[in-house]
Design an enzyme around this catalytic site. Structure first.
Site, PDB file in Angstrom:
ATOM      1  N   LYS A  90       0.802  -1.231   0.000  1.00  0.00           N
ATOM      2  CA  LYS A  90       0.000   0.000   0.000  1.00  0.00           C
ATOM      3  C   LYS A  90       0.837   1.285   0.000  1.00  0.00           C
ATOM      4  O   LYS A  90       0.412   2.300  -0.531  1.00  0.00           O
ATOM      5  CB  LYS A  90      -0.969   0.000   1.192  1.00  0.00           C
ATOM      6  CG  LYS A  90      -2.136  -0.972   1.020  1.00  0.00           C
ATOM      7  CD  LYS A  90      -2.970  -1.094   2.285  1.00  0.00           C
ATOM      8  CE  LYS A  90      -4.259  -0.331   2.159  1.00  0.00           C
ATOM      9  NZ  LYS A  90      -5.215  -0.638   3.245  1.00  0.00           N
ATOM     10  N   ASP A 114     -10.100   3.914   1.790  1.00  0.00           N
ATOM     11  CA  ASP A 114     -10.433   3.369   3.120  1.00  0.00           C
ATOM     12  C   ASP A 114     -11.254   4.366   3.948  1.00  0.00           C
ATOM     13  O   ASP A 114     -12.196   3.976   4.642  1.00  0.00           O
ATOM     14  CB  ASP A 114      -9.142   3.012   3.897  1.00  0.00           C
ATOM     15  CG  ASP A 114      -8.598   1.640   3.515  1.00  0.00           C
ATOM     16  OD1 ASP A 114      -9.370   0.804   3.002  1.00  0.00           O
ATOM     17  OD2 ASP A 114      -7.400   1.400   3.735  1.00  0.00           O
TER      18      ASP A 114
HETATM   19  P1  NAP Z   1      -0.921  -1.380  11.047  1.00  0.00           P
HETATM   20  O1  NAP Z   1      -0.490  -0.231  10.210  1.00  0.00           O
HETATM   21  O2  NAP Z   1      -0.041  -2.557  11.203  1.00  0.00           O
HETATM   22  O3  NAP Z   1      -1.274  -0.798  12.521  1.00  0.00           O
HETATM   23  C1  NAP Z   1      -1.587  -1.666  13.567  1.00  0.00           C
HETATM   24  C2  NAP Z   1      -2.109  -0.871  14.754  1.00  0.00           C
HETATM   25  O4  NAP Z   1      -2.460  -1.796  15.806  1.00  0.00           O
HETATM   26  C3  NAP Z   1      -1.078   0.088  15.344  1.00  0.00           C
HETATM   27  O5  NAP Z   1      -1.745   1.175  15.913  1.00  0.00           O
HETATM   28  C4  NAP Z   1      -0.433  -0.798  16.415  1.00  0.00           C
HETATM   29  O6  NAP Z   1       0.210  -0.075  17.427  1.00  0.00           O
HETATM   30  C5  NAP Z   1      -1.658  -1.484  16.961  1.00  0.00           C
HETATM   31  N1  NAP Z   1      -1.303  -2.706  17.671  1.00  0.00           N
HETATM   32  C6  NAP Z   1      -0.940  -3.892  17.124  1.00  0.00           C
HETATM   33  N2  NAP Z   1      -0.687  -4.783  18.094  1.00  0.00           N
HETATM   34  C7  NAP Z   1      -0.877  -4.141  19.275  1.00  0.00           C
HETATM   35  C8  NAP Z   1      -0.778  -4.524  20.635  1.00  0.00           C
HETATM   36  N3  NAP Z   1      -0.406  -5.775  21.001  1.00  0.00           N
HETATM   37  N4  NAP Z   1      -1.081  -3.622  21.594  1.00  0.00           N
HETATM   38  C9  NAP Z   1      -1.462  -2.365  21.251  1.00  0.00           C
HETATM   39  N5  NAP Z   1      -1.576  -1.943  19.977  1.00  0.00           N
HETATM   40  C10 NAP Z   1      -1.289  -2.824  19.009  1.00  0.00           C
HETATM   41  O7  NAP Z   1      -2.305  -1.971  10.539  1.00  0.00           O
HETATM   42  P2  NAP Z   1      -3.504  -1.179   9.833  1.00  0.00           P
HETATM   43  O8  NAP Z   1      -3.402  -1.340   8.372  1.00  0.00           O
HETATM   44  O9  NAP Z   1      -3.578   0.200  10.420  1.00  0.00           O
HETATM   45  O10 NAP Z   1      -4.767  -2.058  10.294  1.00  0.00           O
HETATM   46  C11 NAP Z   1      -5.268  -1.999  11.633  1.00  0.00           C
HETATM   47  C12 NAP Z   1      -6.482  -2.922  11.725  1.00  0.00           C
HETATM   48  O11 NAP Z   1      -7.527  -2.411  10.901  1.00  0.00           O
HETATM   49  C13 NAP Z   1      -6.231  -4.362  11.223  1.00  0.00           C
HETATM   50  O12 NAP Z   1      -6.913  -5.248  12.057  1.00  0.00           O
HETATM   51  C14 NAP Z   1      -6.821  -4.384   9.837  1.00  0.00           C
HETATM   52  O13 NAP Z   1      -7.266  -5.664   9.445  1.00  0.00           O
HETATM   53  C15 NAP Z   1      -7.999  -3.432  10.032  1.00  0.00           C
HETATM   54  N6  NAP Z   1      -8.453  -2.798   8.792  1.00  0.00           N
HETATM   55  C16 NAP Z   1      -9.754  -2.952   8.467  1.00  0.00           C
HETATM   56  C17 NAP Z   1     -10.228  -2.343   7.328  1.00  0.00           C
HETATM   57  C18 NAP Z   1     -11.672  -2.505   6.989  1.00  0.00           C
HETATM   58  O14 NAP Z   1     -12.029  -2.285   5.834  1.00  0.00           O
HETATM   59  N7  NAP Z   1     -12.512  -2.856   7.944  1.00  0.00           N
HETATM   60  C19 NAP Z   1      -9.384  -1.573   6.511  1.00  0.00           C
HETATM   61  C20 NAP Z   1      -8.045  -1.434   6.884  1.00  0.00           C
HETATM   62  C21 NAP Z   1      -7.589  -2.058   8.047  1.00  0.00           C
HETATM   63  P3  NAP Z   1       1.797   0.229  17.289  1.00  0.00           P
HETATM   64  O15 NAP Z   1       1.911   1.410  16.359  1.00  0.00           O
HETATM   65  O16 NAP Z   1       2.220   0.521  18.678  1.00  0.00           O
HETATM   66  O17 NAP Z   1       2.437  -1.023  16.723  1.00  0.00           O
END
Ligand code: NAP
Length: 282
Positions: free
Chosen positions: A75, A112
């Site tokens: 992405k 998104d």
């Molecule tokens: P990302 O860039 O990897 O970000 C992950 C986020 O989760 C960060 O804020 C991270 O905090 C936090 N996190 C992960 N493990 C953690 C833990 N053990 N304790 C506290 N915080 C934790 O991923 P993303 O692309 O933003 O996606 C985030 C979520 O949204 C995913 O589950 C994804 O599947 C979902 N999503 C859904 C859609 C939809 O259409 N519904 C679209 C996009 C994403 P740190 O920065 O501290 O690591």
């Protein structure tokens, strides 16, 4: 009607590029719409390793592709490969929807945030993004899209807390003073008076620990949503519903974010409804 994509020979192709990509629900989603609207086109999953991304993107239009979705881990990388990047995608720092234009140029956009807002509007028709402060938990790529969309939609203030504070600080410096960074360990405090509350972390996904944020001061008037959609009903949403809040699951965001791409590639505005939900969940 003239074929808007003459190179596709009347049979437009699109797909999702990721590594891995087998888990993606986008092929089922687009197949449902293609069948529903009787469009002679195809949408395929494409497992592409990062080192091959540039080559693949260069070749796809020659093979009749009119566009593609991109997912993890591509992405961010597509921004430097596209000829035109939407302001929104540039600000978010990631794109999920590519269009191969008839003039040969590749346009990268991020839908998104659109999906996020459309999902809340559909789930809670009375929801208003400008009704009060929003509280966003998480500061990853998805959180950036959510913050961008909430700001565009008139949210007066966005409070954000993230385990890694620096990522939240970066959102504030990129998006401006309407964003307020809160301490991760006190994330519960930012729910005070929040009109919209969002879990934008990956916590609560199947196989991961639940997101545990104290909700004692969350108002029952707040609308609460989770970007996680496996499971559909996360512990976070259950807790919010128990407090009397209206809740919206994350699947609708996935469905709505796909709509602009489908419309651009296949020339039809698609509907997000229960039939689509069922098809994608099947
Ligand atoms: P990302 O860039 O990897 O970000 C992950 C986020 O989760 C960060 O804020 C991270 O905090 C936090 N996190 C992960 N493990 C953690 C833990 N053990 N304790 C506290 N915080 C934790 O991923 P993303 O692309 O933003 O996606 C985030 C979520 O949204 C995913 O589950 C994804 O599947 C979902 N999503 C859904 C859609 C939809 O259409 N519904 C679209 C996009 C994403 P740190 O920065 O501290 O690591």
């Amino acid at each position: 009607m003239a074929d808007p994509h003459p190179k596709s020979n009347g049979i437009p192709l699109a797909g999702v590029i990721g590594w891995p990509v087998a888990h993606s629900r986008s092929p089922a989603l687009h197949a449902h719409w293609l069948a529903r609207y009787g469009i002679r086109g195809y949408y395929v999953p494409m497992a592409v390793q990062p080192e091959h991304l540039a080559n693949v993107l260069h070749t796809l239009p020659q093979a009749g592709f009119v566009g593609a979705n991109v997912t993890i881990p591509h992405k961010e990388a597509v921004l430097s490969l596209a000829d035109v990047v939407s302001d929104r995608a540039a600000l978010i720092g990631a794109a999920n929807t590519l269009t191969f234009r008839p003039d040969g140029r590749m346009y990268a956009d991020n839908t998104d945030g659109y999906g996020f807002i459309a999902n809340l509007r559909q789930g809670v028709p009375g929801w208003r993004p400008d009704a009060g402060p929003a509280a966003v938990i998480g500061a990853g790529g998805a959180a950036r899209a959510v913050v961008c969309a909430l700001l565009e939609s008139g949210a007066p203030e966005i409070r954000i807390a993230n385990r890694t504070r620096l990522r939240a600080e970066r959102i504030r410096s990129d998006f401006g003073p309407r964003v307020i960074v809160c301490d991760w360990v006190q994330a519960g405090n930012m729910l005070d008076g929040a009109a919209t509350v969002v879990n934008a972390t990956s916590m609560g996904m199947d196989g991961r620990p639940d997101l545990r944020v104290p909700m004692d001061i969350l108002s029952a008037q707040a609308v609460v949503t989770d970007l996680v959609y496996t499971p559909l009903e996360t512990a976070f949403l259950v807790k919010a519903r128990d407090r009397g809040c209206e809740v919206v699951d994350g699947l609708g965001m996935l469905l709505h974010q796909a709509a602009p791409g489908f419309e651009r590639w296949f020339g039809q505005t698609p509907e997000v409804d229960n039939d689509l939900r069922r098809a994608v969940l099947a």
